[in-house]
Design an enzyme around this catalytic site. Sequence first.
Site, PDB file in Angstrom:
ATOM      1  N   HIS A 301      12.227 -32.292 -13.688  1.00 57.87           N
ATOM      2  CA  HIS A 301      13.600 -32.301 -13.185  1.00 57.87           C
ATOM      3  C   HIS A 301      14.346 -31.010 -13.464  1.00 57.87           C
ATOM      4  CE1 HIS A 301      12.978 -36.649 -12.701  1.00 57.87           C
ATOM      5  NE2 HIS A 301      13.990 -36.594 -11.857  1.00 57.87           N
ATOM      6  N   GLY A 302      13.944 -30.274 -14.496  1.00 60.07           N
ATOM      7  CA  GLY A 302      14.632 -29.031 -14.781  1.00 60.07           C
ATOM      8  C   GLY A 302      14.104 -28.357 -16.026  1.00 60.07           C
TER       9      GLY A 302
END
Length: 374
Positions: A301-302
């Site tokens: 996600h990041g």
Amino acid sequence: LFFYSLAGERHRNSVLLVASIIFYAWGEPKYLLVMLLTIFISYATACLLDRFRRFALLILIFGMALDLSQLLYYKYFNFLVTNLNLLFDSHVDFVKVALPIGISFYTFQALSYVIDVYRREVPAETDLHRVALYIALFPQLVAGPIVKYHDIASSLGHREVTPDSFCEGIRRFLIGLGKKVLIANNLGLVADRIFETEVAMVDTPLAWLGALCYSLQIFYDFSGYSDMAIGLGMMFGFRFLENFNYPYISSSITEFWRRWHISLSTWMKQYLYIPLGGNRRGLRRTCINLMIVFLFTGAWHGAEWTFILWGLWHGFFIVMEKLTGFDKPRGGIVLMIIRHALTLFIVLIGWVFFRAENLPAALDYIKNLFGLID
């Protein structure tokens, strides 16, 4: 849609492919080459896998390494150098790398294609245009859902659009657009204002309001994008699988992940959890595998510690549910209400990690939720 409707069946894939390339180039022109390179690598890897079965594993590893190298560089280079500087108290100057739009989504789609060919679940596609269309298809290119190749392989060759399916596609698209523009964006205004205010100026009730608004914002945002992608897919004759199924009615974190971002959790299960051994090697190894999966889920996600901790937060509670049997629904209505409330509480705290700018800010915000900030 206009040109697609005019084109005969033979040329419809070409129309969609050109539209998809223009769509991506419009938003990210200088990184179009990165996506095209991913397409070519995946196409060549699958063809080599089909032709040289004796060396299939080596070809797969090499092809996956090439695809992943781009994702690792563009998404995690800044994170790696920054943390190395902190770890060794060094001051290495570097040019920050910008993140290409949608690279996580189209890289995972490319990986699923070459892995499916390696597993002989689908034949290698000899038509480069079909592989390119699968990876670059614009409805779900930027924000998902992650479409696995074997789910739409037949549709890349032939598909039909009926008046009923086209109208259903319009309806689904409008629902998604409404979720995003009318609900998510307005909830986001409230959540952003609260999260970006200095923590000492936010009292406990307001902190809970911010966390609640963000929990709803991210659901209506993600599911809205998925609805729009599914609706557009229907208009062109594709059937994308559902990506969200009322996740906030879940009574356990395990159930939550069966309902939340289904395409991602399914991808992780099929291409990471099961190859690691799944639940076939005893309870201890199952728990380790689950934590590895959620470590990667958070990192996907990041490239921030907040995302990694968010993934491990969910992984920890899934492991606890596995150890205690909490993942299996049981009990009367009162117990189910308690289970549901506990699940929502865990999910909501997790979203604070996901939304916060950095780890200290996340911890301060959580302290504020419990009135621990002076």
